[in-house]
Design an enzyme around this catalytic site. Structure first.
Site, short mmCIF file in Angstrom:
data_model
loop_
_atom_site.label_atom_id
_atom_site.label_comp_id
_atom_site.label_asym_id
_atom_site.label_seq_id
_atom_site.Cartn_x
_atom_site.Cartn_y
_atom_site.Cartn_z
N GLY A 33 0.80 -1.14 -0.08
CA GLY A 33 0.08 -0.25 -0.05
C GLY A 33 1.02 1.19 -0.13
O GLY A 33 1.93 1.26 0.37
N GLN A 52 2.82 10.11 1.02
CA GLN A 52 4.07 9.43 1.38
C GLN A 52 5.26 9.91 0.12
O GLN A 52 6.44 9.28 0.15
CB GLN A 52 4.17 8.15 1.34
CG GLN A 52 3.35 7.42 2.58
CD GLN A 52 3.01 6.01 2.71
OE1 GLN A 52 2.19 5.32 2.12
NE2 GLN A 52 4.11 5.31 3.24
N CYS A 78 5.67 0.24 7.49
CA CYS A 78 5.46 1.32 6.45
C CYS A 78 6.75 1.54 5.58
O CYS A 78 7.85 1.57 5.96
CB CYS A 78 5.07 2.38 7.54
SG CYS A 78 4.77 3.96 6.49
N LEU A 79 6.18 2.06 4.48
CA LEU A 79 7.68 2.28 3.47
C LEU A 79 8.17 3.63 3.99
O LEU A 79 9.25 3.85 3.46
CB LEU A 79 7.02 2.46 1.93
CG LEU A 79 6.58 1.05 1.33
CD1 LEU A 79 6.02 1.17 0.08
CD2 LEU A 79 7.79 0.02 1.49
N HIS A 126 -4.61 1.46 7.47
CA HIS A 126 -3.36 2.04 7.31
C HIS A 126 -3.10 3.26 6.36
O HIS A 126 -2.72 4.35 6.61
CB HIS A 126 -2.34 0.77 7.10
CG HIS A 126 -0.95 1.39 7.24
ND1 HIS A 126 -0.17 1.00 8.24
CD2 HIS A 126 -0.33 1.94 6.22
CE1 HIS A 126 1.21 1.58 7.73
NE2 HIS A 126 0.91 2.00 6.95
N GLU A 127 -3.50 3.06 5.16
CA GLU A 127 -3.35 3.96 3.88
C GLU A 127 -4.11 5.19 4.12
O GLU A 127 -3.82 6.21 4.02
CB GLU A 127 -3.57 3.37 2.70
CG GLU A 127 -2.49 2.17 2.37
CD GLU A 127 -1.10 2.47 2.58
OE1 GLU A 127 -0.86 3.89 2.49
OE2 GLU A 127 -0.14 1.76 2.95
N HIS A 170 -2.91 7.76 6.55
CA HIS A 170 -1.99 8.37 5.89
C HIS A 170 -2.62 9.77 5.42
O HIS A 170 -1.93 10.79 5.53
CB HIS A 170 -1.17 7.80 4.84
CG HIS A 170 -0.07 7.02 5.32
ND1 HIS A 170 1.07 7.37 5.94
CD2 HIS A 170 0.11 5.63 5.08
CE1 HIS A 170 1.91 6.52 6.16
NE2 HIS A 170 1.58 5.33 5.67
#
Length: 172
Positions: free
Chosen positions: A45, A50, A94-95, A136-137, A140
């Protein structure tokens, strides 16, 4: 085009994103860029903030099997319309917080509404990893990171590691 992923702490990761009001070709291209960036990272994701774009746009693909066909989802203005009482705990990463993981508890099932890349309203229920990922996304887009669910000591420890990583990357 692959984009650079912001690393926490970056003030853009804590900002509230603006709703998408017009599905333009540049926004569709951004969705394609997010997918390419997510797959190359690799991740399941990615949200527009991000990569430094403060629009309400996320992409995800939680098909993880070795021979599983990709199942990319592009969501403009996603929002949760219903949640289950049942909770699930997954180890999240997380990225934007590379190589850091922690257990986070969220609703096990969610119903999400969004606009697809063609401008059509969509609504679908998600469970398991998909439910965790979509929540989660969406977080963000509201300036919330998975570490915000952790206690202050663990959150500070991870933040210090990310500050150190950013210093090392700046020197490289």
């Amino acid at each position: 085009m692959k984009r650079n992923i912001l690393i926490h702490p970056d003030p853009r990761l804590k900002k509230l994103c603006e709703p998408v009001t017009d599905l333009s070709d540049p926004l569709r291209q951004l969705a394609d860029d997010l997918l390419e960036t997510m797959y190359k990272a690799p991740g399941i994701g990615l949200a527009a903030p991000q990569v430094g774009v403060l629009d309400r746009l996320i992409v995800l693909d939680c098909e993880k099997g070795e021979n599983a066909a990709p199942k990319p989802l592009v969501m403009f203005n996603p929002h949760v319309v219903a949640v289950s009482d049942e909770q699930n705990t997954y180890e999240e990463g997380c990225l934007s917080i590379p190589d850091q993981f922690a257990d986070v508890t969220r609703p096990a099932e969610v119903e999400v509404a969004w606009i697809d890349r063609d401008g059509n309203a969509q609504q679908q229920g998600f469970n398991g990893l998909w439910a965790t990922c979509v929540q989660h996304e969406i977080d963000h887009l509201d300036g919330k990171l998975f570490i915000d669910y952790l206690g202050p000591l663990k959150r500070q420890m991870i933040t210090r590691r990310m500050q150190k990583l950013k210093r090392e990357l700046a020197r490289a």
